[in-house]
Design a protein around this motif. Structure first.
Motif, mmCIF file in Angstrom:
data_model
loop_
_atom_site.group_PDB
_atom_site.id
_atom_site.type_symbol
_atom_site.label_atom_id
_atom_site.label_comp_id
_atom_site.label_asym_id
_atom_site.label_seq_id
_atom_site.Cartn_x
_atom_site.Cartn_y
_atom_site.Cartn_z
ATOM 1 N N UNK A 10 0.823 -1.206 0.000
ATOM 2 C CA UNK A 10 0.000 0.000 0.000
ATOM 3 C C UNK A 10 0.854 1.251 0.000
ATOM 4 N N UNK A 11 0.647 2.115 -1.009
ATOM 5 C CA UNK A 11 1.455 3.329 -1.159
ATOM 6 C C UNK A 11 0.643 4.581 -0.875
ATOM 7 N N UNK A 12 -0.199 4.514 0.162
ATOM 8 C CA UNK A 12 -0.853 5.717 0.638
ATOM 9 C C UNK A 12 0.093 6.506 1.526
ATOM 10 N N UNK A 13 -0.445 7.475 2.238
ATOM 11 C CA UNK A 13 0.378 8.334 3.089
ATOM 12 C C UNK A 13 1.128 7.512 4.132
ATOM 13 N N UNK A 14 0.418 6.610 4.829
ATOM 14 C CA UNK A 14 1.063 5.818 5.868
ATOM 15 C C UNK A 14 2.116 4.875 5.326
ATOM 16 N N UNK A 15 1.798 4.184 4.239
ATOM 17 C CA UNK A 15 2.750 3.245 3.663
ATOM 18 C C UNK A 15 4.022 3.919 3.183
ATOM 19 N N UNK A 148 6.842 -14.102 -5.632
ATOM 20 C CA UNK A 148 6.808 -14.232 -4.176
ATOM 21 C C UNK A 148 8.003 -13.504 -3.581
ATOM 22 N N UNK A 149 7.727 -12.607 -2.634
ATOM 23 C CA UNK A 149 8.765 -11.816 -1.992
ATOM 24 C C UNK A 149 8.856 -12.210 -0.530
ATOM 25 N N UNK A 150 10.054 -12.569 -0.088
ATOM 26 C CA UNK A 150 10.301 -12.841 1.326
ATOM 27 C C UNK A 150 10.847 -11.573 1.963
ATOM 28 N N UNK A 151 10.439 -11.315 3.210
ATOM 29 C CA UNK A 151 10.850 -10.075 3.856
ATOM 30 C C UNK A 151 11.076 -10.294 5.337
ATOM 31 N N UNK A 152 12.028 -9.537 5.885
ATOM 32 C CA UNK A 152 12.239 -9.534 7.325
ATOM 33 C C UNK A 152 11.083 -8.846 8.038
ATOM 34 N N UNK A 153 10.415 -7.945 7.323
ATOM 35 C CA UNK A 153 9.281 -7.205 7.876
ATOM 36 C C UNK A 153 8.314 -6.897 6.748
ATOM 37 N N UNK A 154 7.019 -7.117 6.981
ATOM 38 C CA UNK A 154 5.979 -6.685 6.054
ATOM 39 C C UNK A 154 5.111 -5.639 6.764
ATOM 40 N N UNK A 155 4.874 -4.538 6.087
ATOM 41 C CA UNK A 155 4.016 -3.479 6.607
ATOM 42 C C UNK A 155 2.741 -3.477 5.772
ATOM 43 N N UNK A 156 1.624 -3.805 6.410
ATOM 44 C CA UNK A 156 0.343 -3.852 5.721
ATOM 45 C C UNK A 156 -0.357 -2.507 5.897
ATOM 46 N N UNK A 157 -0.290 -1.681 4.868
ATOM 47 C CA UNK A 157 -0.911 -0.356 4.876
ATOM 48 C C UNK A 157 -1.937 -0.313 3.752
ATOM 49 N N UNK A 285 -2.008 2.388 9.914
ATOM 50 C CA UNK A 285 -3.007 3.323 9.388
ATOM 51 C C UNK A 285 -4.403 2.740 9.421
ATOM 52 N N UNK A 286 -5.187 3.023 8.369
ATOM 53 C CA UNK A 286 -6.579 2.585 8.328
ATOM 54 C C UNK A 286 -6.729 1.072 8.421
ATOM 55 N N UNK A 287 -5.736 0.328 7.999
ATOM 56 C CA UNK A 287 -5.814 -1.128 8.100
ATOM 57 C C UNK A 287 -5.905 -1.565 9.558
ATOM 58 N N UNK A 303 0.787 8.451 9.941
ATOM 59 C CA UNK A 303 2.161 8.975 9.913
ATOM 60 C C UNK A 303 2.861 8.698 11.240
ATOM 61 N N UNK A 304 2.145 8.890 12.339
ATOM 62 C CA UNK A 304 2.710 8.532 13.645
ATOM 63 C C UNK A 304 3.081 7.047 13.684
ATOM 64 N N UNK A 305 2.136 6.193 13.261
ATOM 65 C CA UNK A 305 2.413 4.746 13.216
ATOM 66 C C UNK A 305 3.741 4.472 12.524
ATOM 67 N N UNK A 306 3.926 5.125 11.388
ATOM 68 C CA UNK A 306 5.079 4.826 10.539
ATOM 69 C C UNK A 306 6.402 5.113 11.244
ATOM 70 N N UNK A 307 6.493 6.271 11.900
ATOM 71 C CA UNK A 307 7.776 6.603 12.521
ATOM 72 C C UNK A 307 7.999 5.810 13.795
ATOM 73 N N UNK A 308 6.923 5.468 14.510
ATOM 74 C CA UNK A 308 7.084 4.626 15.699
ATOM 75 C C UNK A 308 7.492 3.209 15.293
#
Length: 407
Positions: A10-15, A148-157, A285-287, A303-308
């Motif tokens: 997700x490439x919204x503001x939070x992502x 298929x992408x493997x990741x150390x972290x996935x951010x669902x935004x 974010x909204x998710x 945006x707060x979520x993202x930096x924390x």
């Protein structure tokens, strides 16, 4: 040395903010967006001082502050134009350390995307989480094309109707219709001057705010059943509901092309999920915490979520156990705060969805009386929200704190 990898869905503001903050912390980031282009919508976003200070973390706070266009007095009105309460940006700055800035969403997206390496954002790429990961194995994401992408972290935004949330917490209650629909558009500035305002009617609201490029951002809401369709079109419906309201409402409606008006039913989180993470996957974010726009905090909280999230992820170094611990800390920090904002936004939203004449008259009388006691009372709805600031160590080396950021 292993460079940890994060995939943002997700490439919204939070992502995009999360991607920028993680990139700044040394993560290799990939952002997957199902839409063909980034935020082509003609809409604005309110960025209160809490969001501006969060954006300081990635070096964008001052660029956002430079977009402020609200000068002088503004406030809350009735459809006839009578003022119920007034305030100024100076009052907000005195109370919270800065003014509320209303920016065009596309301008903010451009700033955020420019903070990422070339090729980090892949548009036209729907994706789904196939494994949230554990301390022992990475999370995985599969694109619509089968990669298929493997990741150390996935951010669902991935927004209000998040598919990722259903994967992490199947059967959890979906967001609930908030009882009203919302229109948004950007229009040329009217010929006559106007003061920024939000106007409350019976079961309806209208807001007009200047943008830094000389145009005007408009938002409106009305209480209607979920899924309502207007056969005559959105502009015709706005004219029917708001066409007789005070200046500059009729002039703005006359200036906007019908195809430039966006409308979305408003949904809010019905119940907090068990956590904002599972394994190596985080909701953002909204998710995680969809909220009514009543306090203008939906984008700010993302945006707060993202930096924390990036702050905690910095200590994980991509290790599985470290990432899981970091995401548990992210949930502890963010879930109580954001759900409080969800509840407060819902309470304020009930005020402008009132439809009976006696209830609206009482509401207006209470707001007017409060304004007589002190105009700053109108700002109290953001106490404990707009005065937030990110963890001190989130400020990367070389990042200057704004003069308006409280110590």
């Amino acid at each position: 040395m292993h460079q940890p990898r994060a995939v943002v869905v997700g490439a919204g503001i939070g992502g995009l903010t999360a991607a920028g903050a993680l990139h700044r912390r040394g993560w290799r980031v990939t952002v997957l967006e199902r839409a063909a282009e980034l935020e082509p919508v003609g809409a604005g976003i309110a960025l209160a001082p809490n969001a501006q200070r969060a954006l300081d973390v990635i070096g964008l706070g001052d660029a956002v502050r430079a977009m402020s266009a609200w000068q002088g007095e503004g406030g809350l009105r009735t459809p006839s134009g009578r003022w119920l309460s007034r305030t100024t940006q100076d009052a907000a700055a005195e109370r919270f350390g800065g003014p509320v800035v209303v920016a065009h969403r596309a301008d903010l997206v451009t700033l955020l995307a420019a903070r990422l390496p070339q090729g980090a954002v892949r548009t036209g790429t729907p994706a789904r989480i196939t494994d949230p990961g554990t301390a022992e194995r990475p999370a995985t994401v599969r694109t619509g094309g089968g990669e298929e992408l493997a990741a150390d972290l996935v951010v669902a935004a991935d927004g209000i109707h998040s598919a990722a949330r259903e994967v992490l917490f199947p059967g959890h209650p979906a967001p609930r219709y908030a009882g009203f629909t919302a229109w948004r558009f950007v229009a040329p500035a009217p010929g006559r001057p106007f003061a920024p305002h939000e106007t409350w009617g019976r079961g309806a609201l209208w807001g007009t705010v200047p943008l830094h490029d000389g145009r005007v951002y408009v938002y409106a809401t009305a209480t209607v059943p979920a899924g309502t369709r207007f056969p005559a079109g959105e502009r015709a419906e706005l004219l029917r509901r708001f066409g007789t309201w005070h200046h500059p409402v009729p002039e703005l409606l006359a200036a906007v092309p019908p195809d430039a008006i966006l409308r979305n039913d408003v949904y809010r989180t019905a119940a907090a999920p068990p956590a904002y993470h599972l394994g190596r996957t985080a909701l953002l974010g909204d998710a995680a915490h969809a909220m009514a726009p009543s306090l203008g905090q939906g984008g700010c909280q993302a945006i707060e979520d993202a930096v924390v999230l990036a702050h905690h992820a910095a200590s994980a170094d991509g290790g599985g156990a470290g990432t899981v611990r970091a995401l548990a800390a992210y949930t502890r920090d963010r879930l109580p705060r954001t759900m409080d904002v969800v509840r407060r936004s819902t309470r304020v939203g009930r005020l402008f969805t009132l439809s009976s004449a006696p209830a609206c008259a009482l509401r207006d009388a209470v707001v007017t009386a409060a304004n007589r006691v002190g105009p700053r009372l109108a700002l109290r709805s953001l106490d404990g929200i707009a005065d937030w600031r990110p963890p001190r160590e989130s400020y990367a080396a070389g990042t200057r704190r704004s003069r308006t950021a409280p110590e």
